[in-house]
Design a protein around this motif. Structure first.
Motif, PDB file in Angstrom:
ATOM      1  N   ALA A   1      46.314  13.060  27.897  1.00 51.47           N
ATOM      2  CA  ALA A   1      45.225  12.352  28.563  1.00 51.47           C
ATOM      3  C   ALA A   1      43.871  12.968  28.229  1.00 51.47           C
ATOM      4  O   ALA A   1      42.847  12.266  28.208  1.00 51.47           O
ATOM      5  CB  ALA A   1      45.444  12.359  30.077  1.00 51.47           C
ATOM      6  N   ASN A   2      43.853  14.259  27.952  1.00 51.23           N
ATOM      7  CA  ASN A   2      42.599  14.946  27.670  1.00 51.23           C
ATOM      8  C   ASN A   2      42.133  14.764  26.223  1.00 51.23           C
ATOM      9  O   ASN A   2      41.065  15.252  25.853  1.00 51.23           O
ATOM     10  CB  ASN A   2      42.732  16.431  27.981  1.00 51.23           C
ATOM     11  CG  ASN A   2      43.012  16.684  29.447  1.00 51.23           C
ATOM     12  OD1 ASN A   2      42.575  15.932  30.310  1.00 51.23           O
ATOM     13  ND2 ASN A   2      43.759  17.748  29.738  1.00 51.23           N
ATOM     14  N   LEU A   3      42.924  14.076  25.414  1.00 51.67           N
ATOM     15  CA  LEU A   3      42.571  13.844  24.010  1.00 51.67           C
ATOM     16  C   LEU A   3      42.076  12.428  23.743  1.00 51.67           C
ATOM     17  O   LEU A   3      41.638  12.128  22.632  1.00 51.67           O
ATOM     18  CB  LEU A   3      43.782  14.130  23.116  1.00 51.67           C
ATOM     19  CG  LEU A   3      44.305  15.571  23.125  1.00 51.67           C
ATOM     20  CD1 LEU A   3      45.596  15.659  22.316  1.00 51.67           C
ATOM     21  CD2 LEU A   3      43.267  16.534  22.571  1.00 51.67           C
ATOM     22  N   ARG A   4      42.124  11.583  24.734  1.00 54.37           N
ATOM     23  CA  ARG A   4      41.822  10.166  24.495  1.00 54.37           C
ATOM     24  C   ARG A   4      40.383   9.959  24.036  1.00 54.37           C
ATOM     25  O   ARG A   4      40.119   9.142  23.144  1.00 54.37           O
ATOM     26  CB  ARG A   4      42.106   9.362  25.762  1.00 54.37           C
ATOM     27  CG  ARG A   4      43.595   9.246  26.059  1.00 54.37           C
ATOM     28  CD  ARG A   4      43.858   8.613  27.400  1.00 54.37           C
ATOM     29  NE  ARG A   4      45.296   8.658  27.719  1.00 54.37           N
ATOM     30  CZ  ARG A   4      45.774   8.596  28.954  1.00 54.37           C
ATOM     31  NH1 ARG A   4      44.936   8.499  29.981  1.00 54.37           N
ATOM     32  NH2 ARG A   4      47.076   8.646  29.163  1.00 54.37           N
ATOM     33  N   ASP A   5      39.445  10.660  24.639  1.00 53.21           N
ATOM     34  CA  ASP A   5      38.047  10.489  24.232  1.00 53.21           C
ATOM     35  C   ASP A   5      37.856  10.927  22.783  1.00 53.21           C
ATOM     36  O   ASP A   5      37.140  10.271  22.016  1.00 53.21           O
ATOM     37  CB  ASP A   5      37.125  11.295  25.145  1.00 53.21           C
ATOM     38  CG  ASP A   5      37.066  10.726  26.558  1.00 53.21           C
ATOM     39  OD1 ASP A   5      37.586   9.613  26.766  1.00 53.21           O
ATOM     40  OD2 ASP A   5      36.500  11.396  27.444  1.00 53.21           O
ATOM     41  N   LEU A   6      38.485  12.034  22.408  1.00 55.10           N
ATOM     42  CA  LEU A   6      38.377  12.517  21.035  1.00 55.10           C
ATOM     43  C   LEU A   6      39.008  11.526  20.069  1.00 55.10           C
ATOM     44  O   LEU A   6      38.428  11.208  19.014  1.00 55.10           O
ATOM     45  CB  LEU A   6      39.050  13.885  20.906  1.00 55.10           C
ATOM     46  CG  LEU A   6      39.086  14.483  19.498  1.00 55.10           C
ATOM     47  CD1 LEU A   6      37.676  14.765  18.999  1.00 55.10           C
ATOM     48  CD2 LEU A   6      39.928  15.766  19.482  1.00 55.10           C
TER      49      LEU A   6
END
Length: 468
Positions: free
Chosen positions: A227-232
């Protein structure tokens, strides 16, 4: 206060304010001076901190405990953990980094090292530090043998020296132009990446969440959580970038996203870097023996195959930075890797560095015209689940259910952290272990193909999360 509540197998981690208070940090600083610094004949310690709200107070208290024994302190201020390791290695002094790495905003911690960035873990002094700090707290005494004069304090900025050292290990000068998106997660990479990856290099950097903010307003600085990689991932695809880099809170760990927005398995990255380090070792003619690579017990079989194909020798280590570093030093290993995206380098005092690992990827990608997905395809030989965390009431019962399930399928139980089950026909491997830093069971599954992996993963998860 119980110091044991915040001391893990290889570092110090806990709620702050809460279990990890300034009083505990002060006692730990005093104990560190007595257990590590003074017995080695040391007179100085380097101390850094991350951007969390409680880090300044914890760092000040730890420093006070150290200084009470006449030990001097060099304050690095805001820095990444690998920059602290650089300072410890370059200055040949023990070090302490106040950080909770990837943990949520309400946590904090301290990572300790001996001079030369040598680890302090369960088997190398951390237990003694824990017990002595508890003794100090129980008696209300800051120290057992106070110095007449507290140690001196001075502040230094080693960021440029740290950057120069990384560039001495990986040359990025001759690579083709690359477009890179960096998600610092409001952690310390926002401080170190501009110092290392800007300037005259042929790199175009798009930076996400580079502002230092220990409340993590956009997402947790934990790149292991998809979930913490979606923006990247979205930024890489929309910008048509060559790759993306995501760092954890203290920037000693990196996760890579390829040009399609796909997350690169940590083991594929490890295999790539291992080939570079083994080839470099061979080109320098440093040793006639087979160069050694240390691996955590959960890395992909593909890493093991690649190292053997390159003529390297493999040594397995328990999970955790202090264990990997100790194994590397013992065997003179050129490189080390864990499934958690920690990468260790002999020429960086056997310590881990997310930026150094990222520079290896940039250097290799920049040497050829193909995209990153093509470059890494030969190293992604098996299907992997990635790490899946489960909060379980009775972890022992959950592990036993999985063990019986494996026995019913004639899987072999092999040595490793927690429970490791291995089957060969078809090939699949299950690793299930308790976290050293969080109240979780961590599951990793690898198999010869995606269908087999999914079947094994789902079956094991049902057992792990089964209500008693």
């Amino acid at each position: 206060m119980r110091v044991a509540d915040v001391v893990t197998a290889y570092d110090i981690r806990g709620r702050s304010p809460g279990a990890l208070s300034p009083d505990v940090a002060r006692a730990l600083g005093s104990a560190f001076a007595q257990v590590v610094v003074l017995p080695e004949g040391g007179s100085g310690v380097v101390v850094g901190r991350d951007m969390r709200a409680t880090s300044p107070a914890l760092a000040d208290a730890f420093v006070e405990g150290v200084r009470s024994h006449g030990v001097g302190v060099t304050l690095l201020g805001l820095c990444s953990t690998d920059a602290l390791y650089y300072a410890s290695g370059a200055r040949a002094e023990p070090g302490a980094m106040v950080t909770a790495s990837h943990n949520p905003a309400g946590d904090n911690g301290i990572k300790l090292c001996r001079s030369g960035a040598r680890p302090v873990g369960r088997d190398s002094g951390l237990g003694e530090i824990r017990d002595l700090a508890q003794w100090i707290l129980d008696r209300g005494a800051l120290h057992t043998s106070p110095a007449t004069t507290p140690g001196e304090v001075r502040e230094v900025d080693l960021l440029d020296d740290y950057a120069a050292h990384l560039h001495s290990l990986v040359d990025l000068g001759g690579i083709r132009p690359l477009h890179v998106v960096v998600d610092s997660g409001n952690g310390m990479a926002g401080h170190t990446v501009p110092a290392v990856l800007t300037g005259d290099l042929p790199l175009r950097l798009d930076q996400l969440y580079a502002e230092l903010d220990g409340t993590f307003p956009h997402h947790d600085a934990n790149p292991s959580d998809p979930a913490n990689l979606r923006d990247l991932q979205g930024a890489v695809v929309s910008a048509g970038a060559d790759l993306g880099l995501a760092f954890d809170g203290d920037a000693d760990r990196v996760v890579v996203v390829d040009e399609r927005g796909a997350v690169v398995p940590a083991s594929a990255l490890a295999a790539l870097i291992a080939t570079r380090e083994l080839a470099r070792e061979r080109s320098l003619g440093r040793s006639s023996a087979r160069p050694t690579v240390v691996h955590g017990s959960i890395v992909s079989r593909s890493v093991l195959e690649v190292v053997e194909e390159m003529g390297g020798r493999l040594v397995r280590s328990p999970v955790g930075h202090s264990f990997v570093k100790a194994a590397m030093a013992e065997h003179g290993a050129v490189f080390g890797a864990e499934h958690s995206a920690h990468y260790y380098f002999r020429d960086f005092w056997y310590a881990d560095s997310g930026l150094l690992a990222a520079m290896h990827v940039l250097a290799e990608l920049g040497r050829q015209d193909a995209p990153l997905s093509h470059l890494l395809a030969p190293f992604a030989r098996y299907a992997a689940s990635g790490e899946i965390n489960s909060s379980v009431g009775d972890t022992g019962a959950a592990v036993e259910r999985v063990r019986r399930w494996g026995q019913e399928r004639q899987a072999r139980e092999v040595e490793g952290d927690g429970l490791v089950l291995l089957a060969e026909d078809p090939y699949w491997c299950v690793s299930l272990r308790s976290s050293h830093t969080e109240p979780l069971l961590r599951l990793n599954v690898e198999a010869r193909d995606g269908e087999t992996m999914a079947q094994v993963r789902d079956a094991v998860l049902d057992l792990v999360r089964q209500e008693a």
